[in-house]
Design a protein around this motif. Structure first.
Motif, PDB file in Angstrom:
ATOM      1  N   GLU A  74     -26.144  43.995  23.150  1.00 38.44           N
ATOM      2  CA  GLU A  74     -25.100  43.423  22.301  1.00 38.44           C
ATOM      3  C   GLU A  74     -24.046  44.470  21.969  1.00 38.44           C
ATOM      4  OE1 GLU A  74     -22.877  40.802  20.184  1.00 38.44           O
ATOM      5  OE2 GLU A  74     -24.625  40.345  21.446  1.00 38.44           O
ATOM      6  N   GLU A  75     -24.470  45.699  21.755  1.00 40.28           N
ATOM      7  CA  GLU A  75     -23.539  46.791  21.475  1.00 40.28           C
ATOM      8  C   GLU A  75     -22.713  47.143  22.721  1.00 40.28           C
ATOM      9  OE1 GLU A  75     -26.637  48.828  18.286  1.00 40.28           O
ATOM     10  OE2 GLU A  75     -26.076  49.881  20.131  1.00 40.28           O
ATOM     11  N   LEU A  76     -23.367  47.130  23.881  1.00 38.80           N
ATOM     12  CA  LEU A  76     -22.675  47.461  25.123  1.00 38.80           C
ATOM     13  C   LEU A  76     -21.515  46.520  25.392  1.00 38.80           C
ATOM     14  CD1 LEU A  76     -22.464  48.953  27.879  1.00 38.80           C
ATOM     15  CD2 LEU A  76     -24.138  47.312  28.768  1.00 38.80           C
ATOM     16  N   THR A  77     -21.669  45.240  25.059  1.00 39.67           N
ATOM     17  CA  THR A  77     -20.626  44.247  25.344  1.00 39.67           C
ATOM     18  C   THR A  77     -19.342  44.508  24.566  1.00 39.67           C
ATOM     19  OG1 THR A  77     -21.443  42.728  23.626  1.00 39.67           O
ATOM     20  CG2 THR A  77     -22.345  42.476  25.860  1.00 39.67           C
ATOM     21  N   ARG A  78     -19.390  45.382  23.575  1.00 48.18           N
ATOM     22  CA  ARG A  78     -18.201  45.674  22.773  1.00 48.18           C
ATOM     23  C   ARG A  78     -17.549  46.999  23.168  1.00 48.18           C
ATOM     24  NH1 ARG A  78     -21.906  43.858  18.670  1.00 48.18           N
ATOM     25  NH2 ARG A  78     -22.235  45.986  17.912  1.00 48.18           N
ATOM     26  N   THR A  79     -17.945  47.561  24.293  1.00 50.86           N
ATOM     27  CA  THR A  79     -17.416  48.860  24.706  1.00 50.86           C
ATOM     28  C   THR A  79     -16.610  48.762  25.996  1.00 50.86           C
ATOM     29  OG1 THR A  79     -19.307  49.496  26.088  1.00 50.86           O
ATOM     30  CG2 THR A  79     -19.496  49.910  23.713  1.00 50.86           C
ATOM     31  N   VAL A  80     -15.905  49.855  26.314  1.00 49.84           N
ATOM     32  CA  VAL A  80     -15.064  49.906  27.513  1.00 49.84           C
ATOM     33  C   VAL A  80     -15.905  49.932  28.785  1.00 49.84           C
ATOM     34  CG1 VAL A  80     -14.947  52.427  27.620  1.00 49.84           C
ATOM     35  CG2 VAL A  80     -13.025  51.051  28.475  1.00 49.84           C
ATOM     36  N   HIS A  81     -17.169  50.299  28.683  1.00 50.93           N
ATOM     37  CA  HIS A  81     -18.027  50.278  29.861  1.00 50.93           C
ATOM     38  C   HIS A  81     -18.368  48.847  30.290  1.00 50.93           C
ATOM     39  CE1 HIS A  81     -18.827  54.610  29.219  1.00 50.93           C
ATOM     40  NE2 HIS A  81     -19.070  54.593  30.513  1.00 50.93           N
ATOM     41  N   PHE A  82     -18.185  47.894  29.382  1.00 52.75           N
ATOM     42  CA  PHE A  82     -18.509  46.496  29.682  1.00 52.75           C
ATOM     43  C   PHE A  82     -17.272  45.699  30.071  1.00 52.75           C
ATOM     44  CE2 PHE A  82     -19.468  42.069  28.684  1.00 52.75           C
ATOM     45  CZ  PHE A  82     -20.729  41.915  29.226  1.00 52.75           C
ATOM     46  N   SER A  83     -16.172  45.924  29.360  1.00 49.48           N
ATOM     47  CA  SER A  83     -14.935  45.188  29.625  1.00 49.48           C
ATOM     48  C   SER A  83     -13.753  46.145  29.532  1.00 49.48           C
ATOM     49  CB  SER A  83     -14.775  44.055  28.601  1.00 49.48           C
ATOM     50  OG  SER A  83     -13.578  43.329  28.831  1.00 49.48           O
ATOM     51  N   ASN A  84     -12.943  46.182  30.591  1.00 51.28           N
ATOM     52  CA  ASN A  84     -11.829  47.122  30.624  1.00 51.28           C
ATOM     53  C   ASN A  84     -10.743  46.610  31.570  1.00 51.28           C
ATOM     54  OD1 ASN A  84     -12.581  48.193  33.423  1.00 51.28           O
ATOM     55  ND2 ASN A  84     -14.427  48.658  32.259  1.00 51.28           N
ATOM     56  N   ARG A  85      -9.626  47.311  31.619  1.00 49.23           N
ATOM     57  CA  ARG A  85      -8.475  46.854  32.405  1.00 49.23           C
ATOM     58  C   ARG A  85      -8.727  46.883  33.904  1.00 49.23           C
ATOM     59  NH1 ARG A  85      -4.457  51.987  31.191  1.00 49.23           N
ATOM     60  NH2 ARG A  85      -5.704  53.598  32.226  1.00 49.23           N
ATOM     61  N   SER A  86      -9.650  47.745  34.365  1.00 46.14           N
ATOM     62  CA  SER A  86      -9.909  47.842  35.805  1.00 46.14           C
ATOM     63  C   SER A  86     -10.916  46.810  36.286  1.00 46.14           C
ATOM     64  CB  SER A  86     -10.414  49.246  36.159  1.00 46.14           C
ATOM     65  OG  SER A  86     -11.676  49.481  35.566  1.00 46.14           O
ATOM     66  N   GLY A  87     -11.662  46.208  35.359  1.00 45.66           N
ATOM     67  CA  GLY A  87     -12.656  45.218  35.741  1.00 45.66           C
ATOM     68  C   GLY A  87     -13.932  45.799  36.309  1.00 45.66           C
ATOM     69  N   VAL A  88     -14.122  47.117  36.170  1.00 45.06           N
ATOM     70  CA  VAL A  88     -15.341  47.772  36.652  1.00 45.06           C
ATOM     71  C   VAL A  88     -16.335  47.855  35.500  1.00 45.06           C
ATOM     72  CG1 VAL A  88     -16.341  49.868  37.624  1.00 45.06           C
ATOM     73  CG2 VAL A  88     -14.066  49.098  38.357  1.00 45.06           C
ATOM     74  N   ARG A  89     -17.507  47.277  35.686  1.00 40.48           N
ATOM     75  CA  ARG A  89     -18.499  47.232  34.607  1.00 40.48           C
ATOM     76  C   ARG A  89     -19.706  48.107  34.941  1.00 40.48           C
ATOM     77  NH1 ARG A  89     -20.263  41.419  32.595  1.00 40.48           N
ATOM     78  NH2 ARG A  89     -18.178  41.625  31.680  1.00 40.48           N
ATOM     79  N   ALA A  90     -20.133  48.889  33.978  1.00 38.58           N
ATOM     80  CA  ALA A  90     -21.357  49.678  34.122  1.00 38.58           C
ATOM     81  C   ALA A  90     -22.508  48.892  33.505  1.00 38.58           C
ATOM     82  CB  ALA A  90     -21.203  51.023  33.416  1.00 38.58           C
ATOM     83  N   SER A  91     -23.501  48.570  34.315  1.00 34.71           N
ATOM     84  CA  SER A  91     -24.645  47.814  33.819  1.00 34.71           C
ATOM     85  C   SER A  91     -25.731  48.768  33.346  1.00 34.71           C
ATOM     86  CB  SER A  91     -25.179  46.897  34.921  1.00 34.71           C
ATOM     87  OG  SER A  91     -25.657  47.662  36.018  1.00 34.71           O
ATOM     88  N   CYS A  92     -26.788  48.228  32.782  1.00 32.97           N
ATOM     89  CA  CYS A  92     -27.883  49.045  32.235  1.00 32.97           C
ATOM     90  C   CYS A  92     -28.422  50.063  33.250  1.00 32.97           C
ATOM     91  CB  CYS A  92     -29.014  48.153  31.741  1.00 32.97           C
ATOM     92  SG  CYS A  92     -28.512  46.906  30.538  1.00 32.97           S
ATOM     93  N   PRO A  93     -28.818  49.637  34.459  1.00 36.31           N
ATOM     94  CA  PRO A  93     -29.368  50.610  35.410  1.00 36.31           C
ATOM     95  C   PRO A  93     -28.357  51.637  35.895  1.00 36.31           C
ATOM     96  CG  PRO A  93     -29.140  48.460  36.451  1.00 36.31           C
ATOM     97  CD  PRO A  93     -28.905  48.260  34.987  1.00 36.31           C
ATOM     98  N   ASP A  94     -27.069  51.343  35.812  1.00 38.93           N
ATOM     99  CA  ASP A  94     -26.070  52.321  36.233  1.00 38.93           C
ATOM    100  C   ASP A  94     -26.146  53.581  35.373  1.00 38.93           C
ATOM    101  OD1 ASP A  94     -24.936  50.849  38.330  1.00 38.93           O
ATOM    102  OD2 ASP A  94     -23.651  49.730  36.942  1.00 38.93           O
TER     103      ASP A  94
END
Length: 218
Positions: A67-87
């Motif tokens: 839930e915390e991750l979804t509010r960060t730049v690693h989840f949503s950003n201008r480039s559309g590149v998302r870092a998931s848990c295993p990353d």
């Protein structure tokens, strides 16, 4: 040519000679096919828990850190590149991945005994859990961060003056590693009371970063 022909016939005879009830060739072929099936099944089983869907299937993860991750730049950003848990929590190289999986197997006990199965329990253990993860990343020189963030590919001219100076003085020469400064970038920081200091285990000998952190504090 005759000698080569005799050698080939001898090899063929060995492979086709019955060994007990089946031929050696059949045993070899069967072993090869069995090995391929085993290796495929092993890698499939290894990658199955290495997905974000698997990670958030646990209530403890979905209701807290995810839930915390979804509010960060690693989840949503201008480039559309998302870092998931295993990353961020699983190395990409096969040998490192196996070692991490073995290390993480003890977390099954936490799930069974409900160590953090409520929000209150999670918050109570949050600092301890964070310190373990910080120490792990400290020891492997922020390996998972470097899967995406390469210091060699950094364009310091596009960074703020402060960031470029710190990266130049500490990151590039190896005096510090990513996790020394970048805590709380994907999850909320633990409750750090006034006077909180860097945990001793994070000032280890793996990297000569203790002095660099002292400089940054000053």
């Amino acid at each position: 040519m005759a000698r080569i022909k005799r050698l080939l016939l001898w090899v063929w005879k060995i492979l086709t000679t019955p060994a007990a009830t089946v031929s050696l060739a059949f045993l070899t072929l069967g072993g090869f096919v069995g090995g391929v099936i085993f290796w495929g099944a092993f890698n499939t089983a290894l990658e199955l828990p290495n997905t974000e869907e698997f990670c958030v299937s646990c209530h403890e993860m979905r209701a807290n850190v995810y839930e915390e991750l979804t509010r960060t730049v690693h989840f949503s950003n201008r480039s559309g590149v998302r870092a998931s848990c295993p990353d961020c929590h699983v190395p990409h190289e096969w040998t490192d991945k196996i070692a991490r999986k073995m290390q993480a197997s003890k977390e099954v006990w936490g799930k069974i005994f409900g160590t953090i199965n409520t929000r209150e329990k999670f918050l109570d253990h949050r600092l301890e859990l964070a310190k373990h993860e910080w120490a792990r990343l400290k020891a492997n020189d922020s390996l998972e961060c470097r899967n995406c963030h390469s210091s060699a590919a950094m364009d310091l001219s596009k960074q703020t003056q402060r960031a470029a100076e710190i990266h130049t003085r500490y990151l590039l020469p190896g005096k510090a590693t990513c996790i020394d400064c970048h805590k709380g970038i994907a999850h909320e920081l633990p409750n750090m009371q006034p006077g909180w200091k860097l945990p001793p285990e994070l000032e280890g000998e793996t990297l000569p970063s203790a002095s660099a952190i002292d400089d940054l504090k000053r």
